[in-house]
Design a protein around this motif. Structure first.
Motif, mmCIF file in Angstrom:
data_model
loop_
_atom_site.group_PDB
_atom_site.id
_atom_site.type_symbol
_atom_site.label_atom_id
_atom_site.label_comp_id
_atom_site.label_asym_id
_atom_site.label_seq_id
_atom_site.Cartn_x
_atom_site.Cartn_y
_atom_site.Cartn_z
ATOM 1 N N MET A 114 0.827 -1.212 0.000
ATOM 2 C CA MET A 114 0.000 0.000 0.000
ATOM 3 C C MET A 114 0.860 1.260 0.000
ATOM 4 O O MET A 114 0.648 2.178 -0.815
ATOM 5 C CB MET A 114 -0.916 -0.006 1.227
ATOM 6 C CG MET A 114 -1.780 1.239 1.366
ATOM 7 S SD MET A 114 -2.683 1.322 2.935
ATOM 8 C CE MET A 114 -1.310 1.551 4.078
ATOM 9 N N ALA A 115 1.844 1.316 0.885
ATOM 10 C CA ALA A 115 2.677 2.513 0.992
ATOM 11 C C ALA A 115 3.536 2.708 -0.244
ATOM 12 O O ALA A 115 3.708 3.840 -0.736
ATOM 13 C CB ALA A 115 3.562 2.414 2.236
ATOM 14 N N GLY A 116 4.086 1.617 -0.781
ATOM 15 C CA GLY A 116 4.914 1.726 -1.982
ATOM 16 C C GLY A 116 4.136 2.230 -3.174
ATOM 17 O O GLY A 116 4.606 3.094 -3.937
ATOM 18 N N LEU A 117 2.910 1.717 -3.352
ATOM 19 C CA LEU A 117 2.072 2.206 -4.455
ATOM 20 C C LEU A 117 1.669 3.657 -4.222
ATOM 21 O O LEU A 117 1.527 4.431 -5.179
ATOM 22 C CB LEU A 117 0.839 1.322 -4.604
ATOM 23 C CG LEU A 117 1.083 -0.080 -5.150
ATOM 24 C CD1 LEU A 117 -0.194 -0.908 -5.126
ATOM 25 C CD2 LEU A 117 1.638 -0.009 -6.577
ATOM 26 N N GLY A 118 1.491 4.041 -2.961
ATOM 27 C CA GLY A 118 1.185 5.447 -2.665
ATOM 28 C C GLY A 118 2.308 6.372 -3.092
ATOM 29 O O GLY A 118 2.061 7.467 -3.626
ATOM 30 N N VAL A 119 3.557 5.951 -2.877
ATOM 31 C CA VAL A 119 4.701 6.745 -3.328
ATOM 32 C C VAL A 119 4.698 6.858 -4.845
ATOM 33 O O VAL A 119 4.958 7.938 -5.416
ATOM 34 C CB VAL A 119 6.022 6.124 -2.819
ATOM 35 C CG1 VAL A 119 7.220 6.828 -3.441
ATOM 36 C CG2 VAL A 119 6.095 6.198 -1.299
ATOM 37 N N ILE A 137 -7.069 -2.732 -1.576
ATOM 38 C CA ILE A 137 -7.233 -4.071 -1.006
ATOM 39 C C ILE A 137 -6.125 -4.364 -0.002
ATOM 40 O O ILE A 137 -6.374 -4.920 1.081
ATOM 41 C CB ILE A 137 -7.266 -5.128 -2.127
ATOM 42 C CG1 ILE A 137 -8.522 -4.941 -2.988
ATOM 43 C CG2 ILE A 137 -7.227 -6.536 -1.547
ATOM 44 C CD1 ILE A 137 -8.593 -5.858 -4.190
ATOM 45 N N ALA A 138 -4.892 -3.981 -0.342
ATOM 46 C CA ALA A 138 -3.779 -4.197 0.587
ATOM 47 C C ALA A 138 -4.006 -3.429 1.891
ATOM 48 O O ALA A 138 -3.715 -3.933 2.983
ATOM 49 C CB ALA A 138 -2.464 -3.775 -0.063
#
Length: 464
Positions: A328-333, A373-374
């Protein structure tokens, strides 16, 4: 006595249904507000490409809305079939909250959805715009009540326990429980980001295939503007949500970070690693000293409790949520990066011509759903072993079903969901590939619509 495997199968079944379900309400919430903005722009400017975009995206909204309603009804039934203990215990609170959602939101959406989809030539422009706005408001009200109910399960307040079930004593405390404001803001913006990424991916796809008409350029530009605003704000809201979680669910934070020992004088951040629940350690961890304290306490020497401070039976599964949080955090970046690069290309006048970036926006299309979802897996699995945190354990919430019946129903759910919702997703992708029509062709059409054009406004008539 309940078989442990039946509990696990019931949890997997609910996880499957909620994972399919959450995609469609998130898309509907974002697209409903997008449609309201598009129609407002059409009324204000009179430019036909805004109306064309309304007609196009309303078809995708209708399909997503329908599948969200169907999958949501199935989830409600599971509270009685697989989670009777939860319904008996928490029903006096969760029942009214879900009833409020139906009475205030679903009726509003259902009442004006038909006008929004089929009323373009049957009601006035202002009346139609009002219907679209009310549908969008209805999706946001629905989000309010659903997140209130789920947040109460995370941070329960305003109740007492009598005769084996909860009794509400302060409805304001129940509804506006400590985690609710953060989770409501986080989920609402996540829904807008999901829609923005899909709209941007659709625009990028058609730009790559040579289209430069106002419809494609407008939806591509609007989606990237929204992403530029919301992606950084979402990171800030997520940070505040993390601080709230550390206060009320410290075991969840320790599991997310793969942190076993309480480190004095500053906590390191495990960038990557492999938490081992049996060995009580995170293997092959790559750490950055003090960064955990800076992120989770906003101080250099902040202290974060390790998992070993909690009884084994109260620890969430760190092996799972350690990685779902990082996805989730990586995709947010990556979303923030996508928005910033788009702004730079816009400033240089290359937004609609730089093909590598357009390919990147296409690839980022599913990122919002994957991140969503993550994030939900992190939230729900991180609450374990509690279904109502600190009050009702998951093993006490399950129905007295056998592992055989739970396994059979799980298999049926997986088969039916993959078939039905796989078909729905395929159809949405076909609509995306078709793209919005040309505004010039609409303007040249006769005033009285031909039968084929009229049928093209129905959601299921746009794709052969």
């Amino acid at each position: 006595m309940m078989d442990a495997s039946a509990l696990d199968l019931s949890r997997i079944q609910f996880a499957v249904t909620v994972s399919f379900h959450i995609m469609f309400p998130a898309l509907s919430i974002g697209l409903a507000s997008f449609l309201a903005v598009l129609e407002g722009c059409y009324l204000y400017t009179g430019k036909p490409h805004y109306k064309e975009l309304c007609l196009y995206w309303s078809k995708i909204f209708a399909v997503g809305f329908g599948m969200g309603v169907v999958s949501g009804v199935v989830m409600a039934y599971q509270f009685g079939t697989n989670w009777a203990g939860f319904s008996r215990f928490a029903g006096p609170i969760t029942g009214p909250l879900l009833t409020y959602e139906v009475m205030t939101a679903f009726f509003l959406e259902a009442g004006f959805l038909g006008v929004m989809l089929f009323g373009w030539d049957k009601v006035g422009r202002k009346a139609h715009f009002a219907a679209t706005v009310l549908v969008a408001v209805g999706t946001l009200i629905s989000t309010f009540w659903i997140l209130s109910s789920n947040s109460w399960m995370q941070t329960p307040q305003g109740f007492i326990v009598q005769n084996g079930h909860v009794v509400p004593v302060d409805w304001l405390a129940v509804i506006f429980n400590p985690s609710f404001p953060y989770r409501l803001a986080h989920m609402t913006m996540a829904a807008f980001i999901v829609a923005a990424l899909i709209v941007a991916a659709t625009g990028g796809w058609h730009l790559l295939h040579g289209r430069r008409d106002p419809e494609v350029k407008t939806m591509y530009s609007m989606a990237l503007w929204l992403l530029l605003v919301l992606a950084p704000v979402q990171a800030f809201v997520g940070d505040q949500h993390g601080l709230n979680t550390r206060r009320y669910q410290p075991a969840k934070i320790a599991a997310i970070e793969g942190l076993w020992e309480t480190e004095k004088g500053g906590t390191a951040l495990n960038l990557i690693g492999f938490p081992d629940m049996n060995a009580e350690q995170t293997r092959y961890a790559i750490q950055i000293p003090h960064l955990g304290s800076l992120i989770l306490t906003h101080s250099w020497n902040g202290e974060i409790r390790g998992l070993k401070e909690f009884p084994k039976e109260d620890r969430p599964n760190s092996s799972l949520i350690f990685w779902t949080f990082r996805i989730m955090a990586g995709l947010g970046v990556l979303m923030i990066l996508t928005a910033i690069v788009g702004a730079l290309l816009r400033r240089g006048g290359k937004l609609f011509e730089f093909r590598p970036y357009q390919w990147f926006t296409v690839l980022m299309g599913p990122a919002g759903i994957v991140s969503l979802i993550a994030g939900w897996i992190t939230t729900e699995a991180g609450r374990q072993p509690w279904v109502v945190y600190g009050v009702l354990r998951t093993r006490d919430a399950v129905s007295p079903v056998t592992s055989q019946s739970a396994g059979v129903s799980l298999l049926i759910f997986v088969m039916v969901y993959c078939l039905v919702f796989g078909t729905g997703i395929y159809y949405i992708l076909k609509l995306i590939r078709t793209g919005p029509g040309q505004a010039g062709e609409r303007a040249a059409a006769p005033v009285a619509p031909e039968p084929s054009e009229a049928s093209g406004r129905r959601p299921l008539a746009a794709v052969e």
